[in-house]
Design an enzyme around this catalytic site. Structure first.
Site, PDB file in Angstrom:
ATOM      1  N   TYR A 140       1.108  -1.342  -0.046  1.00 51.10           N
ATOM      2  CA  TYR A 140       0.495   0.161  -0.034  1.00 51.10           C
ATOM      3  C   TYR A 140       1.428   1.120   0.242  1.00 51.10           C
ATOM      4  O   TYR A 140       0.258   1.980   0.106  1.00 51.10           O
ATOM      5  CB  TYR A 140      -1.274   0.335   0.853  1.00 51.10           C
ATOM      6  CG  TYR A 140      -1.739  -1.022   1.136  1.00 51.10           C
ATOM      7  CD1 TYR A 140      -1.922  -2.470   0.697  1.00 51.10           C
ATOM      8  CD2 TYR A 140      -2.878  -0.458   1.101  1.00 51.10           C
ATOM      9  CE1 TYR A 140      -3.176  -3.199   0.379  1.00 51.10           C
ATOM     10  CE2 TYR A 140      -4.577  -1.253   1.015  1.00 51.10           C
ATOM     11  CZ  TYR A 140      -4.487  -2.466   0.868  1.00 51.10           C
ATOM     12  OH  TYR A 140      -4.927  -3.217   0.377  1.00 51.10           O
ATOM     13  N   LYS A 191       4.469 -14.745   2.525  1.00 56.04           N
ATOM     14  CA  LYS A 191       5.777 -15.591   0.509  1.00 56.04           C
ATOM     15  C   LYS A 191       6.192 -15.723   0.868  1.00 56.04           C
ATOM     16  O   LYS A 191       7.114 -15.241  -0.074  1.00 56.04           O
ATOM     17  CB  LYS A 191       4.280 -15.029   0.039  1.00 56.04           C
ATOM     18  CG  LYS A 191       4.290 -16.316  -1.440  1.00 56.04           C
ATOM     19  CD  LYS A 191       3.492 -17.114  -1.211  1.00 56.04           C
ATOM     20  CE  LYS A 191       3.441 -17.965  -2.578  1.00 56.04           C
ATOM     21  NZ  LYS A 191       3.349 -19.244  -2.040  1.00 56.04           N
ATOM     22  N   ASP A 224      -0.820 -18.253   1.184  1.00 55.54           N
ATOM     23  CA  ASP A 224      -1.646 -19.664   0.159  1.00 55.54           C
ATOM     24  C   ASP A 224      -2.778 -20.676   1.623  1.00 55.54           C
ATOM     25  O   ASP A 224      -3.735 -21.120   1.074  1.00 55.54           O
ATOM     26  CB  ASP A 224      -0.951 -19.987  -1.048  1.00 55.54           C
ATOM     27  CG  ASP A 224       0.245 -20.494  -0.758  1.00 55.54           C
ATOM     28  OD1 ASP A 224       1.237 -20.524   0.169  1.00 55.54           O
ATOM     29  OD2 ASP A 224       0.434 -21.243  -1.571  1.00 55.54           O
ATOM     30  N   ASP A 248      -5.629  -7.874   5.088  1.00 51.31           N
ATOM     31  CA  ASP A 248      -7.252  -7.122   3.479  1.00 51.31           C
ATOM     32  C   ASP A 248      -6.830  -8.422   2.832  1.00 51.31           C
ATOM     33  O   ASP A 248      -8.178  -8.811   3.531  1.00 51.31           O
ATOM     34  CB  ASP A 248      -5.442  -6.436   2.665  1.00 51.31           C
ATOM     35  CG  ASP A 248      -7.612  -6.035   1.277  1.00 51.31           C
ATOM     36  OD1 ASP A 248      -8.495  -5.674   2.035  1.00 51.31           O
ATOM     37  OD2 ASP A 248      -7.082  -6.106   0.713  1.00 51.31           O
ATOM     38  N   ASP A 252     -11.290 -10.377   4.837  1.00 51.16           N
ATOM     39  CA  ASP A 252     -12.638 -11.046   3.914  1.00 51.16           C
ATOM     40  C   ASP A 252     -12.801 -12.233   3.779  1.00 51.16           C
ATOM     41  O   ASP A 252     -14.106 -12.502   3.927  1.00 51.16           O
ATOM     42  CB  ASP A 252     -12.079 -10.715   2.628  1.00 51.16           C
ATOM     43  CG  ASP A 252     -12.414  -8.829   2.346  1.00 51.16           C
ATOM     44  OD1 ASP A 252     -12.869  -7.805   3.217  1.00 51.16           O
ATOM     45  OD2 ASP A 252     -13.213  -8.856   1.286  1.00 51.16           O
TER      46      ASP A 252
HETATM   47  C1  IPM Z   1     -10.420  -2.440   3.551  1.00 47.53           C
HETATM   48  C2  IPM Z   1     -10.570  -1.933   2.319  1.00 47.53           C
HETATM   49  C3  IPM Z   1      -9.261  -1.029   1.880  1.00 47.53           C
HETATM   50  C4  IPM Z   1      -8.194  -1.628   2.088  1.00 47.53           C
HETATM   51  C5  IPM Z   1      -9.635  -0.273  -0.072  1.00 47.53           C
HETATM   52  C6  IPM Z   1     -11.067   0.319   0.033  1.00 47.53           C
HETATM   53  C7  IPM Z   1      -8.509   0.497  -0.418  1.00 47.53           C
HETATM   54  O1  IPM Z   1     -10.429  -3.051   1.105  1.00 47.53           O
HETATM   55  O2  IPM Z   1     -10.509  -1.673   4.751  1.00 47.53           O
HETATM   56  O3  IPM Z   1     -10.347  -3.800   3.608  1.00 47.53           O
HETATM   57  O4  IPM Z   1      -7.573  -2.502   1.023  1.00 47.53           O
HETATM   58  O5  IPM Z   1      -7.619  -1.450   2.775  1.00 47.53           O
HETATM   59 MN    MN Z   2     -10.435  -5.206   2.221  1.00 50.39          MN
END
Ligand code: IPM
Ligand code: MN
Length: 335
Positions: A140, A191, A224, A248, A252
């Site tokens: 990032y 990784k 992975d 990140d 999810d």
């Molecule tokens: C998160 C989101 C952000 C990230 C995006 C919107 C830039 O996916 O907060 O996880 O990648 O950090």
């Molecule tokens: Mn995210």
């Protein structure tokens, strides 16, 4: 009143942000009465609407203002189809993470009710861990560039930044959390079999920090493999630490394991400094204004914020209320 007054900046943002933040604010108003806590909320209109109106994303001096005047920030979501570049979201959200040096992105993965997970035969106790995502560097950092752009010979480089100090402080935060919360194992995902340099640094720093926490098991997995084991055997995780991009992605996946993005909470934290709490979900423009957005992610982020501000009892009450609401089927339709 218990404790002193704390000041909270509220940035509802775009899409479903304002409606989930409205629900979170109702909860704050409630615990102000039931728990006698003293919070002073100030709304900020940073988001797509403001950007389209006057071109301002994160206003000049905003970070200084937050640092100087506020104890915490409660944010909704950012992203609007009218801003395809997503510039305002990047400036505001990543701007606060980087500019306020919020190096810990703390994302709990906790199953609140067994019926919510898409996995078969899992109980609440099988999915209960926290992810420490590095939040200021890695992929990032924005470094990289194009050569010969638009030609068949185009080259795009995208660099990843790993500093010794940045890696050390997030790994240390994960071990410190394990120690103070009675967690037994810290698993680091990287990784390093391919990313020889950054991965090597993470490996060395992980071993060094782990040696200072002999009572905590230090465990390593390639990311992975971790993605696979999070699905096959999520019960093995206690505290997970990883870099910005892997964190990140894993969170999810973790949100899905706990019942969906609508439930997932997060804190962007720098201990001792103003920190930003936000649901993990995005602005979901197609759902906005329809009263279907799940406010639980925002409400649990509020609970994290209250805990972080020192109002542990209020935080626990909110978590319990959310669990009861889910058990009673008092939920949005996504659940
Ligand atoms: C998160 C989101 C952000 C990230 C995006 C919107 C830039 O996916 O907060 O996880 O990648 O950090
Ligand atoms: Mn995210």
């Amino acid at each position: 009143m218990v404790g002193q007054k704390k000041r909270v900046a509220v940035i509802a943002g775009d899409g479903i942000g304002p409606e989930v933040i409205d629900e979170a604010v109702r909860i704050i108003e409630r615990v102000q009465q039931t728990h006698g806590i003293n919070l002073d909320l100030t709304n900020f209109d940073w988001g797509a609407e403001r950007y389209l109106r006057d071109g301002v994303t994160l206003p000049d001096g905003a970070l200084d203002l937050l640092r100087r005047e506020y104890d915490a920030v409660l944010a909704g979501a950012f992203g609007d189809p009218r801003v395809p570049s997503n510039k305002h979201a990047e400036d505001i959200l990543l701007g606060m993470r980087r500019g306020l040096d919020l190096y810990i992105n703390l994302r709990p993965i906790r199953l609140l009710n067994a019926r919510l997970t898409p996995l078969r035969n899992r109980e609440v106790k099988d999915i209960d861990f926290v992810v420490f995502r590095e939040n200021t560097e890695g992929a990032y950092c924005g470094a990289g560039g194009f050569l010969k752009k638009g030609t068949p010979d185009e080259i795009a480089t995208q660099e990843e930044l790993n500093t010794q100090g940045g890696v050390e402080r997030i790994i240390r935060a994960a071990f410190e959390y394990a120690r103070t919360r009675g967690r037994h194992r810290v698993t680091m995902a990287d990784k390093s079999n391919v990313q020889r340099f950054g991965g090597d640094l993470w490996q060395r720093v992980f071993r060094e920090v782990a040696s200072r926490y002999p009572e905590i098991e230090a465990n390593h997995q390639y990311v992975d493999a971790m993605a696979m084991f999070m699905v096959l055997d999520p019960g093995q995780y206690d505290v997970v630490v990883s870099n910005n991009l892997f964190g990140d992605i894993l969170t999810d996946l973790g949100a899905a394991l706990q019942g969906g993005l609508g439930l997932a909470a997060s804190g962007n934290i720098h201990p001792g400094q103003v920190s930003v709490f936000e649901p993990v979900h995005g602005s979901a423009p197609p759902l906005a204004g329809k009263s279907v957005a799940n406010p639980v992610g925002a409400i649990l982020s509020t609970a994290m914020m209250l805990e972080w501000l020192g109002f542990e009892l209020a935080a626990t009450s909110i978590e319990r209320a959310v669990k009861e609401a889910i058990a009673d089927d008092q939920t949005t339709r996504d659940l």
